[in-house]
Design a protein around this motif. Structure first.
Motif, PDB file in Angstrom:
ATOM      1  N   GLN A  77       0.836  -1.193   0.000  1.00 16.08           N
ATOM      2  CA  GLN A  77       0.000   0.000   0.000  1.00 16.08           C
ATOM      3  C   GLN A  77       0.876   1.249   0.000  1.00 16.08           C
ATOM      4  N   ILE A  80      -5.340  -3.889   3.941  1.00 14.54           N
ATOM      5  CA  ILE A  80      -5.211  -2.439   4.008  1.00 14.54           C
ATOM      6  C   ILE A  80      -4.871  -2.055   5.436  1.00 14.54           C
ATOM      7  N   LEU A 125      -5.199  -5.197   8.067  1.00 15.12           N
ATOM      8  CA  LEU A 125      -6.308  -6.151   8.177  1.00 15.12           C
ATOM      9  C   LEU A 125      -6.617  -6.754   6.816  1.00 15.12           C
ATOM     10  N   PHE A 127      -8.460  -8.127   3.825  1.00 12.54           N
ATOM     11  CA  PHE A 127      -9.659  -7.492   3.342  1.00 12.54           C
ATOM     12  C   PHE A 127     -10.358  -8.306   2.266  1.00 12.54           C
ATOM     13  N   LYS A 128      -9.560  -8.968   1.475  1.00 12.25           N
ATOM     14  CA  LYS A 128     -10.144  -9.762   0.396  1.00 12.25           C
ATOM     15  C   LYS A 128      -9.169 -10.853   0.010  1.00 12.25           C
ATOM     16  N   PRO A 138      -8.552  -1.511  -8.106  1.00 10.57           N
ATOM     17  CA  PRO A 138      -8.911  -0.361  -7.281  1.00 10.57           C
ATOM     18  C   PRO A 138      -7.817   0.694  -7.245  1.00 10.57           C
ATOM     19  N   THR A 163      -3.822   1.298  -3.118  1.00  9.58           N
ATOM     20  CA  THR A 163      -4.736   1.429  -1.989  1.00  9.58           C
ATOM     21  C   THR A 163      -4.648   0.252  -1.050  1.00  9.58           C
ATOM     22  N   GLU A 164      -3.925  -0.778  -1.433  1.00  6.50           N
ATOM     23  CA  GLU A 164      -3.920  -2.012  -0.671  1.00  6.50           C
ATOM     24  C   GLU A 164      -2.585  -2.709  -0.882  1.00  6.50           C
ATOM     25  N   LEU A 197     -19.389  -5.447  -2.277  1.00  4.84           N
ATOM     26  CA  LEU A 197     -18.934  -4.645  -1.143  1.00  4.84           C
ATOM     27  C   LEU A 197     -20.118  -4.009  -0.433  1.00  4.84           C
ATOM     28  N   ARG A 220     -21.620  -6.644   1.679  1.00 10.95           N
ATOM     29  CA  ARG A 220     -20.785  -6.912   2.850  1.00 10.95           C
ATOM     30  C   ARG A 220     -20.980  -5.830   3.897  1.00 10.95           C
ATOM     31  N   LEU A 221     -21.038  -4.587   3.419  1.00  9.10           N
ATOM     32  CA  LEU A 221     -21.220  -3.470   4.342  1.00  9.10           C
ATOM     33  C   LEU A 221     -22.576  -3.570   5.036  1.00  9.10           C
ATOM     34  N   ASP A 275     -10.587 -11.188  10.146  1.00  9.84           N
ATOM     35  CA  ASP A 275     -10.479  -9.877   9.497  1.00  9.84           C
ATOM     36  C   ASP A 275     -11.487  -9.745   8.365  1.00  9.84           C
ATOM     37  N   LEU A 276     -11.563 -10.776   7.547  1.00  6.87           N
ATOM     38  CA  LEU A 276     -12.442 -10.722   6.383  1.00  6.87           C
ATOM     39  C   LEU A 276     -13.894 -10.568   6.806  1.00  6.87           C
ATOM     40  N   VAL A 277     -14.259 -11.228   7.886  1.00  7.24           N
ATOM     41  CA  VAL A 277     -15.636 -11.172   8.346  1.00  7.24           C
ATOM     42  C   VAL A 277     -15.877  -9.908   9.163  1.00  7.24           C
ATOM     43  N   GLY A 278     -14.801  -9.394   9.752  1.00  4.90           N
ATOM     44  CA  GLY A 278     -14.944  -8.189  10.551  1.00  4.90           C
ATOM     45  C   GLY A 278     -15.292  -8.478  12.000  1.00  4.90           C
ATOM     46  N   GLN A 313     -13.817   2.666  -9.874  1.00  5.05           N
ATOM     47  CA  GLN A 313     -12.831   2.084  -8.954  1.00  5.05           C
ATOM     48  C   GLN A 313     -12.644   2.966  -7.726  1.00  5.05           C
ATOM     49  N   LEU A 354     -15.914   0.065   4.787  1.00  4.65           N
ATOM     50  CA  LEU A 354     -15.972  -1.244   5.422  1.00  4.65           C
ATOM     51  C   LEU A 354     -14.887  -1.374   6.486  1.00  4.65           C
ATOM     52  N   TYR A 398     -15.265  -1.908  10.595  1.00  8.64           N
ATOM     53  CA  TYR A 398     -14.715  -3.041  11.324  1.00  8.64           C
ATOM     54  C   TYR A 398     -13.941  -2.579  12.554  1.00  8.64           C
ATOM     55  N   ARG A 419      -5.847   9.910   0.143  1.00  8.97           N
ATOM     56  CA  ARG A 419      -5.650   9.258  -1.140  1.00  8.97           C
ATOM     57  C   ARG A 419      -5.670  10.298  -2.228  1.00  8.97           C
TER      58      ARG A 419
END
Lengths: 221, 221
Positions: free
Chosen positions: A13, A32, A40, A42-43, A54, A62-63, A106, A109-110, A155-158, B100, B110, B114, B201
């Motif tokens: 990142q 990220i 954490l 993220f994907k 992204p 960004t990641e 996303l 997920r949010l 992390d992925l699940v939060g 993006q 997200l 978290y 960013r």
DNA sequence: CGACTTCTTGAGGAGACTCAAGGGTGGTGG
DNA sequence: CCACCACCCTTGAGTCTCCTCAAGAAGTCG
């Protein structure tokens, strides 16, 4: 063609992204930096995924992307990505649509993270993961190997690892899914979908408004 | 050109989306049906926004869109959106990049949801909102009119109304921002950014890999 | 001015987080 | 092949945040 070892970071990142990559084989993860300074997860990326999109919109990535297992990637130079818009508008439109799918994912997920109970969120994660694993490894039926550890999934699940363990215990007790060692076993796919409560969404792969093949040939001439 | 009244629904989740829309004037909101059956406000749209993109990827709209205030929209037929990919690849690439950005924004939201405390999340919301309001209403300085009610904002932030009130009280006590009636006043923009802890960013509007103008003219000929 | 909606505030309880200790599991070296 | 070690996972108790509910206050509209 580029190979990375388990644990190796493809890019970090904040770096300037040299090119896009298609993941050909292996599992990778995007992380990220959270507000607390910790990374954490993220994907997760599976074979066939396109990595780096992204970051196209920003001057710095960004990641961070690291390899969960050994992995093989094919770099896609940015200029050939740009060329794609010129020469193959139909494919560009399809990529645009796929990126909207990602965006909708996303959003879902949010929404789940706002309203959902931990068990539901965990179920939703495995429900979506199963779908993706099946797309990348078509021979998958009811069980697959998951190279992530609990911290990744938490992390992925939060949620925190402790909550995740509790949720997994309940899902196992209810005979929905099991995850021991590196093997995930889906015991009751119907029940998983019910618990996950994900909205059923019908994907559009080929929309009526896409540029025609003729147009594609014409502009690439 | 289409006008909708305050409270009117432009389209509903699950419907087939007839066309895209550009919001010319007014505030609108996207809501999605949560797992509990209640609608939750998910995103606010300001003048200049393009509405309906996420639904492009699905056969039914992924979200409902309703007017918060009276609003004016310009419909964009899908076929002309498709034509854009054929005739104006450079513009298509720019739209791809913007989508993006939107995706990255969702990733940040997200991540905050978290890890973040309520006050931070509220601050992050107003921080991003201020940025967007300034883009749509360039005359905005330190105060603007916010036609949303607390329930809307609570949904957007992902907390309950009670928590939102507490967070607003604290932000007001710390002289960061005030929100009375319909007027939001930013008292200390620096402090707001610090509390929000959003990653800085740098957007890319015009990337080196974009199709050239020449290419655009050539393919639109 | 009165009825309505919207917002605030408080108390009580459920759920999630922190921390720390116990048990598996896999890997390594003897 | 076995023993040891290190890492990861689980589990539990205590604390805190956040959510639920309900009642009072403030603002809005007829």
């Amino acid at each position: 063609m580029r190979a990375v070892d388990r644990g190796e970071t493809l890019w970090r990142q904040g770096q300037r992204l040299p090119s896009l990559y298609i993941l050909l084989d292996g599992w990778m993860a995007s992380t990220i930096r959270g507000a607390d300074g910790c990374d954490l997860t993220f994907k997760v990326h599976l074979p066939g995924d396109l990595l780096g999109l992204p970051s196209l919109a920003f001057s710095a990535a960004t990641e961070s992307v690291t390899a969960i297992t050994g992995a093989q990637l094919r770099p896609i130079p940015l200029h050939s990505f740009g060329h794609l818009f010129e020469a193959y508008p139909r494919i560009a439109a399809m990529m645009f649509v796929v990126s909207q799918q990602e965006r909708t994912l996303l959003m879902d997920r949010l929404a789940v993270s706002y309203t959902g109970i931990v068990v539901q969120r965990v179920a939703a994660f495995f429900h979506l993961l199963l779908e993706r694993v099946r797309r990348s490894f078509p021979e998958t039926t009811y069980a697959f190997s998951l190279p992530l550890d609990r911290q990744h999934v938490a992390d992925l699940v939060g949620v925190k690892v402790a909550q995740l363990a509790a949720a997994l215990k309940q899902l196992h007790a209810d005979n929905v899914l099991g995850w021991t060692g590196r093997t995930v076993t889906i015991a009751d796919e119907e029940a998983l979908a019910v618990i996950a409560q994900m909205p059923r969404r019908e994907l559009v792969q080929d929309a009526h408004w896409f540029p025609t093949i003729e147009g594609e040939e014409e502009s690439s001439r």
